[in-house]
Design a protein around this motif. Structure first.
Motif, PDB file in Angstrom:
ATOM      1  N   ASN A 156      52.494  21.720  13.259  1.00  0.00           N
ATOM      2  CA  ASN A 156      52.954  23.163  12.597  1.00  0.00           C
ATOM      3  C   ASN A 156      54.222  23.316  11.365  1.00  0.00           C
ATOM      4  O   ASN A 156      54.173  23.019  10.202  1.00  0.00           O
ATOM      5  N   ASP A 157      54.876  22.658  12.666  1.00  0.00           N
ATOM      6  CA  ASP A 157      56.963  21.916  11.675  1.00  0.00           C
ATOM      7  C   ASP A 157      56.477  21.247  10.082  1.00  0.00           C
ATOM      8  O   ASP A 157      57.355  21.386   9.290  1.00  0.00           O
ATOM      9  N   THR A 158      55.936  20.095  10.483  1.00  0.00           N
ATOM     10  CA  THR A 158      55.817  19.445   9.001  1.00  0.00           C
ATOM     11  C   THR A 158      55.046  20.017   8.072  1.00  0.00           C
ATOM     12  O   THR A 158      55.907  19.861   7.079  1.00  0.00           O
ATOM     13  N   ILE A 159      53.942  21.324   8.294  1.00  0.00           N
ATOM     14  CA  ILE A 159      53.220  21.452   7.208  1.00  0.00           C
ATOM     15  C   ILE A 159      54.415  22.565   7.050  1.00  0.00           C
ATOM     16  O   ILE A 159      54.595  22.762   5.478  1.00  0.00           O
ATOM     17  N   GLU A 160      55.242  23.035   7.722  1.00  0.00           N
ATOM     18  CA  GLU A 160      56.047  23.936   6.747  1.00  0.00           C
ATOM     19  C   GLU A 160      57.363  24.018   6.120  1.00  0.00           C
ATOM     20  O   GLU A 160      57.816  24.317   5.050  1.00  0.00           O
ATOM     21  N   LYS A 161      57.489  22.432   6.490  1.00  0.00           N
ATOM     22  CA  LYS A 161      58.862  21.458   5.984  1.00  0.00           C
ATOM     23  C   LYS A 161      58.023  21.402   4.147  1.00  0.00           C
ATOM     24  O   LYS A 161      59.151  21.164   3.234  1.00  0.00           O
ATOM     25  N   LEU A 162      57.084  21.273   3.996  1.00  0.00           N
ATOM     26  CA  LEU A 162      56.860  20.464   2.642  1.00  0.00           C
ATOM     27  C   LEU A 162      56.626  21.828   1.952  1.00  0.00           C
ATOM     28  O   LEU A 162      56.621  22.034   0.918  1.00  0.00           O
TER      29      LEU A 162
END
Length: 162
Positions: A156-162
């Motif tokens: 979820n953190d990775t998706i938010e940063k994209l």
């Protein structure tokens, strides 16, 4: 999370913040540890638990008492419960003081590993409520596949940063 107040940086604070930011980037860091004598605190805790053993509900732990003491200290000086944001390039910043007292605590997991748990809204909890909150966290951790949970958070953190 409610915001108690926002204070914009004046020119003096802008200059200090700019110099501090440069210092953090260019000067080696130093840390300091303070080891207080908690002998009397431990003695009082033992007396307290001896007197309150038969109460219903979650057991009052040493950590619960420490968390309550921390929350009360923050309530006494709310500016400690703040974030400072400074934008070096624009030489501006602000200090945001928060209403809610959220305390991050290192937690020993059932696997023996450590994780930081953020305990929310500690300023509005009684000692008994803090103990019950801790017991609930332990109960949920024992029933959770932590590898799966950590993967989900990371994803979820990775998706938010994209």
């Amino acid at each position: 999370m409610g915001i108690k107040s926002v204070t914009r940086f004046g020119i003096q604070r802008k200059i200090v913040a700019n110099m501090t930011t440069e210092s953090w980037q260019n000067i080696p860091h130093v840390s300091y540890q303070y080891e207080p004598d908690v002998t009397k605190f431990v003695e009082e805790f033992k007396k307290f638990t001896a007197m309150n053993q038969g109460e219903d509900g979650a057991k009052i732990t040493f950590n619960a008492v420490l968390l309550k003491a921390i929350a009360e200290a923050i309530e006494a000086d709310p500016v400690i419960n703040a974030h400072m944001h400074f934008e070096k390039g624009l030489v501006r910043g602000k200090v945001t003081v928060f209403d809610n007292i959220d305390i991050s605590v290192p937690w020993l997991l059932p696997s023996g590993e450590m994780m930081t748990i953020t305990m929310k809204d500690m300023g509005n909890k009684t000692l008994k409520e803090i103990a019950e909150y801790q017991a609930d966290i332990n109960r949920r951790l024992e029933k959770t596949n932590l590898t799966e949970a950590l993967y989900s958070v990371s994803f979820n953190d990775t998706i938010e940063k994209l």
